[in-house]
Write an enzyme that holds these catalytic residues in place. Structure first.
Site, PDB file in Angstrom:
ATOM      1  N   VAL A   1      -0.551  -4.800  16.959  1.00 35.82           N
ATOM      2  CA  VAL A   1      -0.909  -4.503  18.358  1.00 35.82           C
ATOM      3  C   VAL A   1      -0.496  -3.085  18.716  1.00 35.82           C
ATOM      4  CG1 VAL A   1      -0.335  -5.060  20.765  1.00 35.82           C
ATOM      5  CG2 VAL A   1      -0.843  -6.891  19.167  1.00 35.82           C
TER       6      VAL A   1
ATOM      7  N   GLU B   1      -8.735  -1.730  -7.193  1.00 39.16           N
ATOM      8  CA  GLU B   1      -7.757  -1.687  -8.278  1.00 39.16           C
ATOM      9  C   GLU B   1      -6.796  -2.873  -8.177  1.00 39.16           C
ATOM     10  OE1 GLU B   1      -4.197  -0.208 -10.538  1.00 39.16           O
ATOM     11  OE2 GLU B   1      -4.359  -0.974  -8.508  1.00 39.16           O
TER      12      GLU B   1
ATOM     13  N   ALA C   1      -7.849   1.504  -3.781  1.00 38.94           N
ATOM     14  CA  ALA C   1      -6.677   0.622  -3.961  1.00 38.94           C
ATOM     15  C   ALA C   1      -7.056  -0.855  -3.866  1.00 38.94           C
ATOM     16  CB  ALA C   1      -5.609   0.972  -2.922  1.00 38.94           C
TER      17      ALA C   1
ATOM     18  N   HIS D   1       3.818   5.735   2.181  1.00 44.47           N
ATOM     19  CA  HIS D   1       4.524   4.512   2.578  1.00 44.47           C
ATOM     20  C   HIS D   1       5.753   4.840   3.427  1.00 44.47           C
ATOM     21  CE1 HIS D   1       3.022   1.925  -1.084  1.00 44.47           C
ATOM     22  NE2 HIS D   1       2.039   2.571  -0.475  1.00 44.47           N
TER      23      HIS D   1
ATOM     24  N   GLU E   1       6.943  -2.690   5.670  1.00 48.37           N
ATOM     25  CA  GLU E   1       6.366  -1.517   5.000  1.00 48.37           C
ATOM     26  C   GLU E   1       5.061  -1.115   5.691  1.00 48.37           C
ATOM     27  OE1 GLU E   1       5.823  -0.561   0.434  1.00 48.37           O
ATOM     28  OE2 GLU E   1       4.093  -1.689   1.155  1.00 48.37           O
TER      29      GLU E   1
HETATM   30  P1  0O2 Z   1       1.200  -7.240  -2.444  1.00 42.20           P
HETATM   31  O1  0O2 Z   1       2.022  -8.312  -1.937  1.00 42.20           O
HETATM   32  O2  0O2 Z   1       0.246  -7.665  -3.478  1.00 42.20           O
HETATM   33  O3  0O2 Z   1       0.594  -6.427  -1.356  1.00 42.20           O
HETATM   34  P2  0O2 Z   1       6.320  -1.902  -7.294  1.00 42.20           P
HETATM   35  O4  0O2 Z   1       5.204  -2.527  -6.512  1.00 42.20           O
HETATM   36  O5  0O2 Z   1       7.446  -2.841  -7.547  1.00 42.20           O
HETATM   37  O6  0O2 Z   1       5.829  -1.174  -8.505  1.00 42.20           O
HETATM   38  P3  0O2 Z   1       7.748  -0.766  -5.137  1.00 42.20           P
HETATM   39  O7  0O2 Z   1       8.739   0.356  -5.186  1.00 42.20           O
HETATM   40  O8  0O2 Z   1       8.224  -2.104  -4.792  1.00 42.20           O
HETATM   41  O9  0O2 Z   1       6.934  -0.741  -6.481  1.00 42.20           O
HETATM   42  O10 0O2 Z   1       6.727  -0.479  -4.081  1.00 42.20           O
HETATM   43  P4  0O2 Z   1       5.625   0.615  -3.959  1.00 42.20           P
HETATM   44  O11 0O2 Z   1       5.009   0.940  -5.246  1.00 42.20           O
HETATM   45  O12 0O2 Z   1       6.132   1.728  -3.113  1.00 42.20           O
HETATM   46  O13 0O2 Z   1       4.614  -0.181  -3.060  1.00 42.20           O
HETATM   47  C1  0O2 Z   1       4.172  -1.427  -3.392  1.00 42.20           C
HETATM   48  C2  0O2 Z   1       2.859  -1.664  -2.698  1.00 42.20           C
HETATM   49  O14 0O2 Z   1       2.115  -0.443  -2.693  1.00 42.20           O
HETATM   50  C3  0O2 Z   1       2.026  -2.628  -3.481  1.00 42.20           C
HETATM   51  O15 0O2 Z   1       2.238  -3.902  -3.010  1.00 42.20           O
HETATM   52  C4  0O2 Z   1       0.621  -2.207  -3.170  1.00 42.20           C
HETATM   53  O16 0O2 Z   1       0.210  -2.659  -1.914  1.00 42.20           O
HETATM   54  C5  0O2 Z   1       0.787  -0.707  -3.131  1.00 42.20           C
HETATM   55  N1  0O2 Z   1       0.660  -0.124  -4.465  1.00 42.20           N
HETATM   56  C6  0O2 Z   1       1.603   0.541  -5.151  1.00 42.20           C
HETATM   57  N2  0O2 Z   1       1.134   0.959  -6.327  1.00 42.20           N
HETATM   58  C7  0O2 Z   1      -0.148   0.579  -6.404  1.00 42.20           C
HETATM   59  C8  0O2 Z   1      -1.179   0.726  -7.378  1.00 42.20           C
HETATM   60  O17 0O2 Z   1      -1.016   1.323  -8.449  1.00 42.20           O
HETATM   61  N3  0O2 Z   1      -2.378   0.161  -7.074  1.00 42.20           N
HETATM   62  C9  0O2 Z   1      -2.617  -0.502  -5.918  1.00 42.20           C
HETATM   63  N4  0O2 Z   1      -3.805  -1.005  -5.703  1.00 42.20           N
HETATM   64  N5  0O2 Z   1      -1.647  -0.667  -4.997  1.00 42.20           N
HETATM   65  C10 0O2 Z   1      -0.446  -0.131  -5.216  1.00 42.20           C
HETATM   66  P5  0O2 Z   1       2.223  -5.118  -4.058  1.00 42.20           P
HETATM   67  O18 0O2 Z   1       3.499  -5.123  -4.792  1.00 42.20           O
HETATM   68  O19 0O2 Z   1       0.989  -5.051  -4.857  1.00 42.20           O
HETATM   69  O20 0O2 Z   1       2.268  -6.335  -3.124  1.00 42.20           O
END
Ligand code: 0O2
Ligand code: 0O2
Length: 265
Positions: free
Chosen positions: A22, A156, A153, A122, A141
């Site tokens: 919101v 991917e 994204a 982020h 986040e």
């Molecule tokens: P969900 O629940 O599927 O949305 P890590 O994810 O453990 O490698 P970290 O430090 O926890 O790394 O977090 P990071 O990389 O800062 O941010 C994680 C989230 O960023 C991911 O959530 C994605 O939403 C996005 N993200 C980060 N890297 C990529 C990537 O290479 N490709 C895509 N498509 N998204 C990415 P999750 O974990 O997927 O959670």
């Protein structure tokens, strides 16, 4: 950890997600109502899947009684039209830092693209929610990205799930190339945007000069300098057809000088 546990555990996270959606959507609405450009195109939110929460806890060695240490149980995603808008949104969040949210830390995957090709900005925030049991501060986040970054994204991420995070090397390589194409698209759109803005400013400037010239000619008519007024009017007609701003500017100056000259008599 039964369904009831998760239901209770996730309540404040869902509340935070709804409130944040919101808040960011209102920024857009407010700017639009004031006819101002909004760096926010649209906002989405999600609660992390329970299986992903457990997976992440396991990966980060977080015990199950400290799940609140996971930073992205509440996730907000802000989509922007242009890459520059991302930093405007980051500024908007910084302005709120210490008010209704606190910035914990930031990850700039725009200037530091991930090896996969992923780009986004982020921000991890601490956000207080009011629950029936009192105030609860939790982590959330915020991901800020362009429409092109989001397009890449999203695809991917779904492929990543399909291949259970083991995307074959050839597909990974093609995704990296697609990420490069998305980056070029963002760059191209930003350049087009700058050109559009320049053209709009020039148009604005031109229409101001035109109305000031007409005003000047009208003044000369009113004070009886019909011959001069008619000459300027003819010159203006010719120039307008050519549309050269510098010439119009010169004509405006000549008319002003004439008005000044005749008024001193
Ligand atoms: P969900 O629940 O599927 O949305 P890590 O994810 O453990 O490698 P970290 O430090 O926890 O790394 O977090 P990071 O990389 O800062 O941010 C994680 C989230 O960023 C991911 O959530 C994605 O939403 C996005 N993200 C980060 N890297 C990529 C990537 O290479 N490709 C895509 N498509 N998204 C990415 P999750 O974990 O997927 O959670
Ligand atoms: P509008 O009128 O479409 O602008 P909710 O919290 O119920 O409002 P919910 O169910 O959480 O929304 O949906 P979600 O998926 O989080 O976000 C949906 C919002 O994002 C909707 O806007 C969609 O229109 C918008 N959205 C999703 N994908 C796109 C997209 O690709 N392009 C654009 N422009 N918008 C998209 P609203 O706020 O419902 O209102």
């Amino acid at each position: 950890m039964d369904d009831r546990f998760w239901e209770q555990f996730l309540i404040p996270y869902e509340q935070a997600m709804e409130e944040l959606k919101v808040k960011f959507r209102s920024i857009r609405k407010e700017l639009k109502k004031r006819d101002e450009y909004s760096p926010i195109e649209f906002v989405t939110g999600r609660i992390k899947k329970i299986s992903s929460i457990l997976e992440k806890a396991n990966k980060l060695h977080i015990p199950l009684d400290r799940l609140e240490e996971i930073e992205d149980i509440t996730g907000i995603r802000i989509m922007c039209q242009f890459a520059e808008d991302i930093y405007r949104v980051v500024d908007l969040i910084h302005q709120r830092d210490g008010n209704d949210m606190t910035v914990v830390y930031e990850k700039d995957y725009i200037n530091n693209q991930k090896p996969s090709g992923y780009r986004s900005y982020h921000i991890i925030i601490r956000y207080p929610v009011q629950t029936s049991l009192g105030e609860k501060e939790l982590l959330a986040e915020i991901q800020i990205r362009t429409l092109a970054m989001n397009f890449w994204a999203t695809i991917e991420h779904s492929l990543s799930y399909k291949y259970e995070k083991n995307i074959p090397e050839d597909i990974k390589e093609r995704l990296r190339k697609a990420a490069e194409a998305a980056y070029l698209l963002d760059t191209e759109m930003s350049e087009i945007r700058d050109e559009i803005r320049d053209a709009q400013q020039l148009f604005e400037y031109k229409s101001n000069i035109v109305s000031r010239i007409l005003q000047g000619i009208e003044n000369l008519y009113q004070i009886g300098y019909v011959v001069e007024a008619t000459t300027f009017q003819n010159q203006f007609r010719e120039m307008r057809a050519q549309g050269d701003v510098m010439e119009l500017r010169q004509l405006y100056r000549t008319i002003q000088a004439k008005i000044k000259e005749v008024k001193t008599y």
